[in-house]
Each structure stands twice: as structure tokens, then as C-alpha cells.
Design an enzyme around this catalytic site. Structure first.
Site, PDB file in Angstrom:
ATOM      1  N   HIS A  48      -2.155  -5.540   1.634  1.00  0.00           N
ATOM      2  CA  HIS A  48      -3.475  -6.175   1.498  1.00  0.00           C
ATOM      3  C   HIS A  48      -3.259  -7.571   0.934  1.00  0.00           C
ATOM      4  O   HIS A  48      -2.434  -7.761   0.046  1.00  0.00           O
ATOM      5  CB  HIS A  48      -4.365  -5.373   0.541  1.00  0.00           C
TER       6      HIS A  48
ATOM      7  N   TYR B 283     -12.822  -1.666  -3.061  1.00  0.00           N
ATOM      8  CA  TYR B 283     -13.278  -1.893  -1.684  1.00  0.00           C
ATOM      9  C   TYR B 283     -14.804  -1.789  -1.551  1.00  0.00           C
ATOM     10  O   TYR B 283     -15.310  -1.494  -0.458  1.00  0.00           O
ATOM     11  CB  TYR B 283     -12.595  -0.891  -0.754  1.00  0.00           C
TER      12      TYR B 283
ATOM     13  N   LYS C  71       0.814  -1.219   0.000  1.00  0.00           N
ATOM     14  CA  LYS C  71       0.000   0.000   0.000  1.00  0.00           C
ATOM     15  C   LYS C  71       0.853   1.277   0.000  1.00  0.00           C
ATOM     16  O   LYS C  71       2.065   1.222   0.271  1.00  0.00           O
ATOM     17  CB  LYS C  71      -0.932  -0.030   1.213  1.00  0.00           C
TER      18      LYS C  71
ATOM     19  N   ASN D 139      -2.117   0.194   6.868  1.00  0.00           N
ATOM     20  CA  ASN D 139      -1.653  -1.116   7.351  1.00  0.00           C
ATOM     21  C   ASN D 139      -0.756  -1.865   6.352  1.00  0.00           C
ATOM     22  O   ASN D 139      -0.717  -3.086   6.332  1.00  0.00           O
ATOM     23  CB  ASN D 139      -2.835  -1.962   7.829  1.00  0.00           C
TER      24      ASN D 139
ATOM     25  N   GLU E  75     -10.066 -10.137  -7.346  1.00  0.00           N
ATOM     26  CA  GLU E  75      -9.056  -9.092  -7.184  1.00  0.00           C
ATOM     27  C   GLU E  75      -7.945  -9.203  -8.230  1.00  0.00           C
ATOM     28  O   GLU E  75      -7.426  -8.193  -8.702  1.00  0.00           O
ATOM     29  CB  GLU E  75      -8.500  -9.142  -5.756  1.00  0.00           C
TER      30      GLU E  75
END
Ligand code: CMP
Length: 157
Positions: free
Chosen positions: A115, A49, A9, A112, A126
Site C-alpha cells: 500500500h 480503510y 501487506k 496486492n 496515514e
């Protein structure tokens, strides 16, 4: 062999953790069969998302994911989905186990670091979300001549 989607990310990329994270992934026995850097538009982040649309963190999550580029990869390995989730760790690094990627590289529950697809079904969606078939390389290991050849230490976790 099973495939899963992995994203490094914007926060991890900005902190120059890309190399370390990819090194860990390869040493854990994942083969990188597709990879690219992408700057998500807000629309693309919203669509990715979509399942979290009603959650209070959705809007800031979309802002964060479209704030800078990410690196997206398709990883291949036996039991790839479950094993990648295991080494990724809990969403919030405060709850993540020692040694997991999020414990080491994440700042908080939103920023975070990485993913990982949560099921085989999500992995399929995805992977197709980011990659055309022609961008995925089912490459095989070959023995190339080199004086510097090192054997990677592969662990099954
Ligand atoms: P990821 O595994 O990419 O899936 C959904 C993302 O939403 C998650 O990582 C976090 O970046 C974000 N997220 C999930 N729960 C929260 C939360 N409680 N607060 C803020 N962000 C969250």
C-alpha cells in the site's frame, strides 16, 4: 523532504518478499525513516480503510489486512508520494505496468502486496495513524568506516 506511508501487506510478508521489496525501495532512493511490524486488529484495519466503508470489497479487505502482520514504513524522498505510487503500480496486478511492485509481487486486486499513500493529505493522516513523532527518525547519512562500503545505485525513475 516529502514523506509517505508504505505498507508491506500480509500476503507479501507470508511469501517472504519483505527483503526484496525493501531492497527495491532503497535502491529507488527512498530513505526508511520509520518502520515496524504490526498485526492490525479488525477495528484498526476498519479505521485505516474507512474511506472504503461502503465498497463491496471493504469487509474482505479488513479480514485480509488483519489476518497476519504487516510491515509499515515511513519513507522519505523528493516527490515521495507520487514516485512511490508510480513504482507501486495499479491496484490490480493485471493492470499494473511491468516492473512495478504489484506486477512482481501481488496476486490480485485485494492481495496486492503493498500500500502507498495516494496524496500528501493521505500520507499525513496515514503516517499519524501508525507512528508517534518519537518513532520517526530524521537521520542523516554519515560516512562510517568500513571495508565493505558499497555505493547504492540510486535511480530517479
Ligand atoms: P490499497 O492501495 O491498500 O487501498 C485499498 C485497498 O482495497 C487496495 O489496496 C486493495 O487491497 C483493496 N481493493 C481495492 N479495490 C478492490 C477490488 N476491486 N477488489 C478487492 N479489493 C480491492
Amino acid at each position: 523532504m516529502e514523506k509517505t506511508l508504505f505498507i508491506i501487506k500480509p500476503d507479501a510478508l507470508s511469501k517472504n518478499f519483505l527483503g526484496e521489496i525493501l531492497d527495491e525501495i532503497q535502491k529507488k532512493g527512498f530513505k526508511i525513516i520509520a518502520m515496524k511490524m504490526v498485526k492490525l486488529s479488525k477495528k484498526k484495519a476498519q479505521n485505516f480503510y474507512m474511506e472504503h466503508k461502503e465498497k463491496p470489497f471493504y469487509k474482505p479487505l479488513v479480514e485480509f489486512m488483519s489476518s497476519n502482520p504487516c510491515v509499515v514504513c515511513v519513507l522519505e524522498r523528493k516527490n515521495a508520494v507520487k514516485f512511490l505510487r508510480k513504482i507501486t503500480g495499479a491496484t490490480d496486478p493485471r493492470n499494473a505496468k511491468k516492473g512495478t511492485l504489484r506486477k512482481k509481487y501481488a496476486q490480485d486486486g485485494r492481495h496486492n502486496a503493498v500500500h502507498a499513500s495516494d496524496s500528501l493529505k493521505s500520507a499525513k493522516r496515514e503516517i499519524n495513524f501508525f507512528f508517534k513523532k518519537s518513532e520517526i527518525f530524521l537521520w542523516k547519512k554519515k560516512r562510517y568506516p568500513t571495508l565493505l562500503h558499497r555505493k547504492l545505485k540510486i535511480s530517479d525513475g
